[in-house]
Design an enzyme around this catalytic site. Sequence first.
Site, PDB file in Angstrom:
ATOM      1  N   PHE A 120       0.875  -1.173   0.000  1.00 37.89           N
ATOM      2  CA  PHE A 120       0.000   0.000   0.000  1.00 37.89           C
ATOM      3  C   PHE A 120       0.920   1.233   0.000  1.00 37.89           C
ATOM      4  O   PHE A 120       1.927   1.249   0.711  1.00 37.89           O
ATOM      5  CB  PHE A 120      -0.883  -0.026   1.257  1.00 37.89           C
ATOM      6  CG  PHE A 120      -1.936   1.028   1.249  1.00 37.89           C
ATOM      7  CD1 PHE A 120      -3.130   0.832   0.567  1.00 37.89           C
ATOM      8  CD2 PHE A 120      -1.736   2.234   1.908  1.00 37.89           C
ATOM      9  CE1 PHE A 120      -4.107   1.827   0.543  1.00 37.89           C
ATOM     10  CE2 PHE A 120      -2.711   3.227   1.886  1.00 37.89           C
ATOM     11  CZ  PHE A 120      -3.904   3.015   1.205  1.00 37.89           C
ATOM     12  N   LYS A 225     -11.524  -0.636   9.008  1.00 35.23           N
ATOM     13  CA  LYS A 225     -11.908  -1.624   7.983  1.00 35.23           C
ATOM     14  C   LYS A 225     -12.765  -2.697   8.656  1.00 35.23           C
ATOM     15  O   LYS A 225     -13.874  -2.398   9.081  1.00 35.23           O
ATOM     16  CB  LYS A 225     -10.655  -2.177   7.314  1.00 35.23           C
ATOM     17  CG  LYS A 225      -9.840  -1.104   6.590  1.00 35.23           C
ATOM     18  CD  LYS A 225      -8.585  -1.706   5.999  1.00 35.23           C
ATOM     19  CE  LYS A 225      -7.695  -0.660   5.364  1.00 35.23           C
ATOM     20  NZ  LYS A 225      -8.256  -0.056   4.152  1.00 35.23           N
TER      21      LYS A 225
HETATM   22  C1  LIG Z   1      -2.764  -1.933   3.708  1.00 41.70           C
HETATM   23  C2  LIG Z   1      -3.005  -0.543   4.195  1.00 41.70           C
HETATM   24  N1  LIG Z   1      -2.065   0.066   4.949  1.00 41.70           N
HETATM   25  C3  LIG Z   1      -2.234   1.330   5.386  1.00 41.70           C
HETATM   26  C4  LIG Z   1      -3.382   2.049   5.081  1.00 41.70           C
HETATM   27  C5  LIG Z   1      -3.524   3.518   5.420  1.00 41.70           C
HETATM   28  O1  LIG Z   1      -3.589   3.858   6.670  1.00 41.70           O
HETATM   29  P1  LIG Z   1      -4.037   5.286   7.234  1.00 41.70           P
HETATM   30  O2  LIG Z   1      -4.475   6.153   6.101  1.00 41.70           O
HETATM   31  O3  LIG Z   1      -5.187   4.960   8.118  1.00 41.70           O
HETATM   32  O4  LIG Z   1      -2.880   5.835   7.933  1.00 41.70           O
HETATM   33  C6  LIG Z   1      -4.394   1.429   4.334  1.00 41.70           C
HETATM   34  C7  LIG Z   1      -5.620   2.183   4.006  1.00 41.70           C
HETATM   35  O5  LIG Z   1      -6.464   1.799   3.256  1.00 41.70           O
HETATM   36  C8  LIG Z   1      -4.190   0.123   3.878  1.00 41.70           C
HETATM   37  O6  LIG Z   1      -5.107  -0.484   3.107  1.00 41.70           O
END
Ligand SMILES: Cc1ncc(COP(=O)(O)O)c(C=O)c1O
Length: 414
Positions: A120, A225
């Site tokens: 991600f 989620k």
């Molecule tokens: C695998 C993964 N990691 C990290 C995040 C992002 O985290 P945040 O925006 O809550 O800091 C997401 C968000 O969809 C995600 O799917």
Amino acid sequence: MTTAAALDAADDLAGFAAEFAKPPGVYLDGNSLGLLCHAAEATLREAVEAWRALAIRGWTEGSTPWFGMAREAAARLAPLLGCDPADVMVGNSTTVNLHQLLATFRGLERPFVVIDGTHFPTDRYAAESNLRLSGGTPDEHLVVVPPEPDRLLDEDRLIPEVAELPCLAVLPSVVYTTGQLLDMKRVTGAVGGTLIAWDCSHSAGVVPHRFREDGIDLAFGCGYKYLNGGPGAAAWLYVHPRLRDRLPGLAGWFGCDPARQFEMAATFHPAADAGRFQIGTPHVFSLAPLLGSLAVLNDAGIDRIRAKSVAQTRFLIDLARERLGRHGVGIVTPADPARRGGHVTFTHPDAAKLSRALRARGVVPDFRPPDMLRFAPAPLYTSFAECQAAVDTLAGILADDAHHRLPDADDLVT
Ligand SMILES: Cc1ncc(COP(=O)(O)O)c(C=O)c1O
């Protein structure tokens, strides 16, 4: 193939759907934003009421004093992660928690970061900026292990890359695009002591974890989620107790031993538990809904949730093979349930348009570039009939060729 009606009739979690506020249509986006359950609404309201009635006293009084709320959330999350409440800190955002793990555990003895090519984006941005902070460069110190031609990660290729470098690796439990589930225990055991921070955003609440038993070093994930904590909910991080004596790389006064925090001392006296990785004042209204939603998840039990999730993703895959394959829809998610997380990812060159067309017909999947359509049934509130309806709707769109006439999507990542 067993019918959706028969599967729903045999579903011992079916009653939980009534505990959620379900929008009209079929919602298959619980891996982006879980739905509101009545229990989460109640714990959020309680926090608002405490603010109204108690003002500053809300920190120490009321049914759930705000001062202890993060630890209460950790206690409710721990059974889903297979660890002790003291191993978990609930707070901050997912990205901040990854920064905290990198800042705390990478250290000068680990000049490299290894990530997978399916990461991600935020995981890479965090890793690169952490490298720069210590004088490293992404070009020299970031190693990206690419996926195979079938888009999946090969654990046997990841393991030597991670094992051979002095690094901290950041790897996904479930890949957000393909839905592939990695064998965290196997990879951890095979890398011979190299630290791995697992991004469990797409597994917590739908795949059981056994962090303690499996010797997992570090992990972090989202609260909004499958944990159903609401938009921007507090995130979490986990640190194995054998690593917990490290001082936080990003320290703040809420990481103090709670008994000493209000001494307002110049010296940082860290909490004995993973609460030492809290930073500043907790975001109470982003934490409060998690208390209710985690209670519901624990009532259902993570093993029952996983059993239904596996059955639903199997059902989607079987239906898709039968109804969608002839329209050029591919399936990238592994067929082996041991390698599959909570969502199923289809591929089609018109995936963005199809996602739009589905939404226009009341089915909410999501699109991930360049050509992926994700269907995420959430076992607590999605029925097999809804899975069937989603595939039927997609088959209908593809069959009448209407998607070819749809305008190009301008809202790609929604
Ligand atoms: C695998 C993964 N990691 C990290 C995040 C992002 O985290 P945040 O925006 O809550 O800091 C997401 C968000 O969809 C995600 O799917």
